[in-house]
Design a protein around this motif. Structure first.
Motif, PDB file in Angstrom:
ATOM      1  N   LEU A 135     -13.551 -58.909 -59.559  1.00 47.50           N
ATOM      2  CA  LEU A 135     -13.182 -58.508 -58.198  1.00 47.50           C
ATOM      3  C   LEU A 135     -13.487 -57.032 -57.971  1.00 47.50           C
ATOM      4  O   LEU A 135     -14.113 -56.644 -56.979  1.00 47.50           O
ATOM      5  N   GLY A 136     -13.051 -56.201 -58.901  1.00 45.88           N
ATOM      6  CA  GLY A 136     -13.280 -54.769 -58.771  1.00 45.88           C
ATOM      7  C   GLY A 136     -14.756 -54.427 -58.771  1.00 45.88           C
ATOM      8  O   GLY A 136     -15.229 -53.671 -57.919  1.00 45.88           O
ATOM      9  N   LEU A 137     -15.489 -54.990 -59.719  1.00 42.48           N
ATOM     10  CA  LEU A 137     -16.920 -54.710 -59.806  1.00 42.48           C
ATOM     11  C   LEU A 137     -17.647 -55.167 -58.552  1.00 42.48           C
ATOM     12  O   LEU A 137     -18.476 -54.450 -57.993  1.00 42.48           O
ATOM     13  N   ARG A 174     -19.844 -52.908 -51.552  1.00 40.86           N
ATOM     14  CA  ARG A 174     -19.593 -51.828 -50.603  1.00 40.86           C
ATOM     15  C   ARG A 174     -20.380 -50.577 -50.883  1.00 40.86           C
ATOM     16  O   ARG A 174     -20.126 -49.528 -50.306  1.00 40.86           O
ATOM     17  N   MET A 186      -7.093 -63.736 -52.031  1.00 39.29           N
ATOM     18  CA  MET A 186      -6.034 -63.956 -53.020  1.00 39.29           C
ATOM     19  C   MET A 186      -5.072 -62.783 -53.092  1.00 39.29           C
ATOM     20  O   MET A 186      -3.887 -62.960 -53.335  1.00 39.29           O
ATOM     21  N   THR A 187      -5.611 -61.582 -52.891  1.00 36.88           N
ATOM     22  CA  THR A 187      -4.801 -60.394 -53.129  1.00 36.88           C
ATOM     23  C   THR A 187      -4.063 -59.924 -51.890  1.00 36.88           C
ATOM     24  O   THR A 187      -3.503 -58.837 -51.876  1.00 36.88           O
ATOM     25  N   SER A 188      -4.089 -60.711 -50.838  1.00 32.40           N
ATOM     26  CA  SER A 188      -3.427 -60.219 -49.638  1.00 32.40           C
ATOM     27  C   SER A 188      -2.608 -61.293 -48.944  1.00 32.40           C
ATOM     28  O   SER A 188      -3.009 -62.436 -48.857  1.00 32.40           O
ATOM     29  N   ALA A 198      -8.785 -57.103 -40.796  1.00 32.49           N
ATOM     30  CA  ALA A 198      -8.141 -56.464 -39.646  1.00 32.49           C
ATOM     31  C   ALA A 198      -9.100 -55.536 -38.906  1.00 32.49           C
ATOM     32  O   ALA A 198      -9.100 -55.488 -37.677  1.00 32.49           O
ATOM     33  N   ALA A 199      -9.923 -54.806 -39.642  1.00 32.88           N
ATOM     34  CA  ALA A 199     -10.821 -53.837 -39.012  1.00 32.88           C
ATOM     35  C   ALA A 199     -12.054 -54.500 -38.410  1.00 32.88           C
ATOM     36  O   ALA A 199     -12.728 -53.901 -37.573  1.00 32.88           O
ATOM     37  N   SER A 215     -20.604 -48.580 -53.561  1.00 34.36           N
ATOM     38  CA  SER A 215     -20.140 -47.496 -54.417  1.00 34.36           C
ATOM     39  C   SER A 215     -20.782 -47.554 -55.797  1.00 34.36           C
ATOM     40  O   SER A 215     -20.549 -46.687 -56.631  1.00 34.36           O
ATOM     41  N   MET A 216     -21.575 -48.589 -56.013  1.00 35.39           N
ATOM     42  CA  MET A 216     -22.176 -48.784 -57.328  1.00 35.39           C
ATOM     43  C   MET A 216     -23.601 -49.262 -57.096  1.00 35.39           C
ATOM     44  O   MET A 216     -23.830 -50.157 -56.276  1.00 35.39           O
ATOM     45  N   SER A 260     -16.438 -55.643 -55.569  1.00 37.68           N
ATOM     46  CA  SER A 260     -16.066 -54.810 -54.425  1.00 37.68           C
ATOM     47  C   SER A 260     -16.869 -53.516 -54.425  1.00 37.68           C
ATOM     48  O   SER A 260     -17.434 -53.115 -53.398  1.00 37.68           O
ATOM     49  N   LEU A 261     -16.901 -52.868 -55.579  1.00 35.09           N
ATOM     50  CA  LEU A 261     -17.639 -51.610 -55.680  1.00 35.09           C
ATOM     51  C   LEU A 261     -19.114 -51.820 -55.356  1.00 35.09           C
ATOM     52  O   LEU A 261     -19.729 -51.010 -54.656  1.00 35.09           O
ATOM     53  N   HIS A 302     -17.402 -55.978 -45.402  1.00 37.32           N
ATOM     54  CA  HIS A 302     -17.640 -54.545 -45.275  1.00 37.32           C
ATOM     55  C   HIS A 302     -16.490 -53.798 -44.614  1.00 37.32           C
ATOM     56  O   HIS A 302     -16.237 -52.641 -44.919  1.00 37.32           O
ATOM     57  N   LYS A 303     -15.769 -54.458 -43.695  1.00 35.71           N
ATOM     58  CA  LYS A 303     -14.727 -53.750 -42.968  1.00 35.71           C
ATOM     59  C   LYS A 303     -13.320 -54.267 -43.242  1.00 35.71           C
ATOM     60  O   LYS A 303     -12.344 -53.618 -42.871  1.00 35.71           O
TER      61      LYS A 303
END
Lengths: 200, 200
Positions: free
Chosen positions: A173-175, A181, A120-122, A34-35, A183-184, A177-178, A30-31
């Motif tokens: 990944l995109g789906l 969190r 993977m993306t970071s 780092a956050a 957004s969907m 995440s949305l 959710h955050k």
DNA sequence: GTCTATAAATCGATAGAC
DNA sequence: GTCTATCGATTTATAGAC
């Protein structure tokens, strides 16, 4: 000191670790790493701040453990699906269904999948992940193999299999995440995503 | 005090602000909002740490400005494409091509798009974004309208248009994240993604 | 306008009582 | 095993010289 209390303590220790990991997974998703504060995780787990450090040495260690678990469980799912006796295209369909379900129902498997993909993306995270995902017998290459079989059988569109798997992963990944969190409202019809495999 | 130096100062001020924003965009994309340090941005912009606060009040303000810009520029691109006289399916194709190109070439437009999408997927950032994306005349709904036209004309697969746009956005978010962060060498063939629109 | 130096706040990690 | 209190490091933000 008695055998009974030792067992009980072992049990408690095990439970607490799982409890902390489960809470940490939610907070990290959710955050972001780092956050996410250790105090957030402690609150989520309903334990004191200091107790976290009785079970884990650092925030990095918790994250590393979570990523390990996430990659392993994702690999198991992919191995299981790819080893089945379905048609290649139906293996992919089964995989999508399974991932969409766990993400849609907010099960920890869904969070795990998002965590693996984000790791993977970071490059800022404390664990090298690509090596655990990409390589012979690893999640990515298992899927490439399924795609190749499907292409050979004419069930899956031609083109670079690795490119297709990457696009597939990226979309999920995109789906996820949305969805995770908020957004969907719900995961879309899996067949929309399956169309990326459809031959011309 | 002379008119000339006033103009020059205004020019410098404008340049510096753009310079800081541009550097901040890169840093935020590569490290995420929380992990991005003001000192990182200052270094990237080749200015001193303290000067950042001469142009912006806080890290949050920089981020908010970037998200505003990102949403606005994305909206302009989508408006422009959706207002053209192409067939609906070709409008989507043109949009994909344009986004893939800017992401692939690491142009700031590519970073902006990723920033907008990431801001959408997180509640921890200092800007409410969904309201700027979702709503009449906003990026999301403009695309829904294009999809509806394409469905009416039989060029685009049937089904909930909003679901289709969400899947489209999600896939691009995932692909762009993977690309921008170096987990993917190049953006895939746009036609792979276009298949999600293909009618049965 | 630009810099260096410092204050103030935050957060990861540790110490020690119970 | 669990907690509270505190240290130490990092980072945001400010102050003040040039």
């Amino acid at each position: 000191m008695s055998p009974r209390s030792e067992e009980a303590n072992t049990q408690i220790k095990d439970d607490r670790q799982k409890q902390i990991l489960c809470s940490a997974l939610k907070v990290f998703i959710h955050k972001g790493f780092a956050a996410a504060k250790m105090s957030d995780i402690a609150t989520e787990a309903h334990i004191s701040y200091g107790l976290m450090y009785h079970y884990f040495q650092s925030k990095d260690e918790i994250y590393a453990e979570l990523v390990r678990n996430a990659v392993d469980s994702s690999r198991r799912v992919i191995e299981q699906v790819s080893a089945g006796d379905m048609e290649p295209i139906d293996k992919m369909r089964a995989l999508v269904a399974r991932i969409f379900k766990s993400v849609g129902e907010q099960q920890s498997a869904g969070y795990s999948f998002v965590l693996m993909m984000e790791a993977m993306t970071s490059g800022v995270y404390p664990v090298p992940v690509m090596g655990r995902v990409h390589g012979s017998g690893r999640p990515f290459d298992l899927l490439v193999h399924v795609i190749e079989q499907g292409q050979y059988m004419g069930q899956i569109a031609q083109g670079d299999p690795a490119e297709l798997v990457m696009t597939f992963f990226a979309a999920i990944l995109g789906l996820a995440s949305l969805k995770v969190r908020g957004s969907m409202a719900a995961m879309p019809d899996p067949e929309i995503l399956m169309r990326i495999f459809r031959p011309a």
